[in-house]
Design a protein around this motif. Structure first.
Motif, PDB file in Angstrom:
ATOM      1  N   ILE A  12      12.206  23.084   3.355  1.00 45.54           N
ATOM      2  CA  ILE A  12      11.615  22.683   2.160  1.00 45.54           C
ATOM      3  C   ILE A  12      12.465  21.668   1.562  1.00 45.54           C
ATOM      4  O   ILE A  12      11.964  20.546   0.965  1.00 45.54           O
ATOM      5  N   HIS A  13      13.571  21.917   1.490  1.00 47.47           N
ATOM      6  CA  HIS A  13      14.546  20.597   0.929  1.00 47.47           C
ATOM      7  C   HIS A  13      14.542  19.508   1.812  1.00 47.47           C
ATOM      8  O   HIS A  13      14.481  18.458   1.178  1.00 47.47           O
ATOM      9  N   MET A  14      14.714  19.737   3.237  1.00 52.31           N
ATOM     10  CA  MET A  14      14.481  18.311   3.882  1.00 52.31           C
ATOM     11  C   MET A  14      13.042  17.765   3.859  1.00 52.31           C
ATOM     12  O   MET A  14      13.070  16.448   3.607  1.00 52.31           O
ATOM     13  N   ASP A  15      12.072  18.328   3.288  1.00 54.52           N
ATOM     14  CA  ASP A  15      10.846  17.704   3.108  1.00 54.52           C
ATOM     15  C   ASP A  15      10.829  17.081   2.044  1.00 54.52           C
ATOM     16  O   ASP A  15      10.275  15.936   1.680  1.00 54.52           O
ATOM     17  N   ARG A  16      11.624  17.210   0.964  1.00 50.78           N
ATOM     18  CA  ARG A  16      11.902  16.471  -0.413  1.00 50.78           C
ATOM     19  C   ARG A  16      13.039  15.858  -0.264  1.00 50.78           C
ATOM     20  O   ARG A  16      13.214  14.729  -1.238  1.00 50.78           O
ATOM     21  N   HIS A  17      13.625  15.486   0.643  1.00 45.93           N
ATOM     22  CA  HIS A  17      14.995  14.547   0.844  1.00 45.93           C
ATOM     23  C   HIS A  17      14.545  13.313   1.379  1.00 45.93           C
ATOM     24  O   HIS A  17      13.663  13.227   2.494  1.00 45.93           O
ATOM     25  N   ASP A  18      14.978  12.197   0.852  1.00 37.22           N
ATOM     26  CA  ASP A  18      14.469  10.981   1.262  1.00 37.22           C
ATOM     27  C   ASP A  18      15.816  10.410   2.637  1.00 37.22           C
ATOM     28  O   ASP A  18      16.878  10.309   2.333  1.00 37.22           O
ATOM     29  N   GLY A  19      15.273  10.706   3.664  1.00 37.10           N
ATOM     30  CA  GLY A  19      16.027  10.260   4.858  1.00 37.10           C
ATOM     31  C   GLY A  19      16.740  11.592   5.492  1.00 37.10           C
ATOM     32  O   GLY A  19      16.350  12.740   4.939  1.00 37.10           O
ATOM     33  N   PRO A  20      17.420  11.373   6.438  1.00 35.28           N
ATOM     34  CA  PRO A  20      18.081  12.561   7.326  1.00 35.28           C
ATOM     35  C   PRO A  20      19.118  13.456   6.498  1.00 35.28           C
ATOM     36  O   PRO A  20      19.644  12.466   5.475  1.00 35.28           O
ATOM     37  N   VAL A  21      19.161  14.722   6.850  1.00 34.52           N
ATOM     38  CA  VAL A  21      19.997  15.518   5.819  1.00 34.52           C
ATOM     39  C   VAL A  21      21.240  15.739   6.734  1.00 34.52           C
ATOM     40  O   VAL A  21      20.926  16.469   8.081  1.00 34.52           O
ATOM     41  N   THR A  22      22.455  15.749   6.763  1.00 29.90           N
ATOM     42  CA  THR A  22      23.572  16.004   7.488  1.00 29.90           C
ATOM     43  C   THR A  22      23.899  17.646   7.530  1.00 29.90           C
ATOM     44  O   THR A  22      23.337  18.410   6.479  1.00 29.90           O
ATOM     45  N   SER A  23      24.263  17.830   8.501  1.00 30.11           N
ATOM     46  CA  SER A  23      24.810  19.229   8.644  1.00 30.11           C
ATOM     47  C   SER A  23      25.708  19.865   7.462  1.00 30.11           C
ATOM     48  O   SER A  23      25.841  20.763   6.923  1.00 30.11           O
TER      49      SER A  23
ATOM     50  N   ALA B 277       2.824  26.042   2.603  1.00 24.89           N
ATOM     51  CA  ALA B 277       2.291  26.968   1.602  1.00 24.89           C
ATOM     52  C   ALA B 277       3.367  27.438   0.703  1.00 24.89           C
ATOM     53  O   ALA B 277       3.338  27.601  -0.522  1.00 24.89           O
ATOM     54  N   LEU B 278       4.821  27.790   1.318  1.00 24.20           N
ATOM     55  CA  LEU B 278       5.852  28.124   0.396  1.00 24.20           C
ATOM     56  C   LEU B 278       6.155  26.712  -0.479  1.00 24.20           C
ATOM     57  O   LEU B 278       6.414  27.122  -1.630  1.00 24.20           O
ATOM     58  N   ALA B 279       6.056  25.573   0.173  1.00 23.49           N
ATOM     59  CA  ALA B 279       6.236  24.635  -0.448  1.00 23.49           C
ATOM     60  C   ALA B 279       5.486  24.382  -1.758  1.00 23.49           C
ATOM     61  O   ALA B 279       5.888  23.702  -3.053  1.00 23.49           O
ATOM     62  N   GLN B 280       4.280  24.503  -1.439  1.00 20.05           N
ATOM     63  CA  GLN B 280       3.287  24.382  -2.583  1.00 20.05           C
ATOM     64  C   GLN B 280       3.606  25.480  -3.665  1.00 20.05           C
ATOM     65  O   GLN B 280       3.585  25.196  -4.907  1.00 20.05           O
ATOM     66  N   GLU B 281       3.980  26.715  -3.211  1.00 18.82           N
ATOM     67  CA  GLU B 281       4.271  27.857  -4.255  1.00 18.82           C
ATOM     68  C   GLU B 281       5.445  27.246  -5.162  1.00 18.82           C
ATOM     69  O   GLU B 281       5.950  27.509  -6.360  1.00 18.82           O
ATOM     70  N   PHE B 282       6.467  26.510  -4.430  1.00 21.13           N
ATOM     71  CA  PHE B 282       7.625  26.284  -5.172  1.00 21.13           C
ATOM     72  C   PHE B 282       7.283  25.154  -6.227  1.00 21.13           C
ATOM     73  O   PHE B 282       7.520  25.220  -7.327  1.00 21.13           O
ATOM     74  N   GLU B 283       6.253  24.287  -5.983  1.00 14.39           N
ATOM     75  CA  GLU B 283       5.878  23.218  -6.617  1.00 14.39           C
ATOM     76  C   GLU B 283       5.063  23.786  -7.829  1.00 14.39           C
ATOM     77  O   GLU B 283       5.399  23.375  -8.939  1.00 14.39           O
ATOM     78  N   ARG B 284       4.270  24.681  -7.497  1.00 16.82           N
ATOM     79  CA  ARG B 284       3.474  25.504  -8.840  1.00 16.82           C
ATOM     80  C   ARG B 284       4.583  26.200  -9.845  1.00 16.82           C
ATOM     81  O   ARG B 284       4.365  25.961 -10.939  1.00 16.82           O
TER      82      ARG B 284
END
Length: 144
Positions: free
Chosen positions: A15-26, A130-137
């Motif tokens: 979910i964090h990756m979906d909201r991050h702009d660009g690649p996310v490092t380890s 669906a989890l991401a939508q619940e987070f947004e709600r």
């Protein structure tokens, strides 16, 4: 006994990756989870093998989503993590010839199989989207 939290941790990461702009490092993911980058790479490798994330090495590299969260179920992530043990409960094998132990083990094993099948079926019905939508709600509700 500490539970296995890999599933919830990886759902959190996706979910964090979906909201991050660009690649996310380890390293960034490791800081978020308070763990080591090697642990992150090991967990993410299963997601990469199943086609849910991709990775790029080098400067500017990192992990990115390979498909929308709506196309990934909780069961998909569970499977990609190697299907960790669902329940800490189990049966004893102290005296396999004991008829009491056999009766107990049969009953407990059957109940655990049924519960695991039901849980895994339910995980297959829920998308990470669906989890991401619940987070947004929840975030919107907190803002008001």
């Amino acid at each position: 006994m500490r539970g296995d939290s890999r599933l919830s941790r990886m759902l959190h990461v996706l979910i964090h990756m979906d909201r991050h702009d660009g690649p996310v490092t380890s390293e960034l993911i490791a800081r978020m989870l308070n763990t080591n980058p090697v642990v992150v790479r090991r967990a993410m490798a299963g997601l990469r093998e199943q086609g849910y994330v991709t990775s790029e090495k080098g400067h500017g590299g990192g992990w990115t989503l390979a498909r929308p969260l709506e196309q990934i179920t909780l069961r998909d992530v569970y499977d990609a993590l190697g299907q960790p043990t669902v329940f800490a409960l189990g049966v004893t094998q102290d005296d396999p010839a004991c008829l009491v132990e056999q009766a107990v083990n049969d009953a407990v094993s059957e109940a655990l199989r049924e519960a695991e099948a039901r849980l895994l079926r339910r995980l297959g019905e829920i998308t990470v989207g669906a989890l991401a939508q619940e987070f947004e709600r929840r975030r919107a509700a907190r803002a008001t």
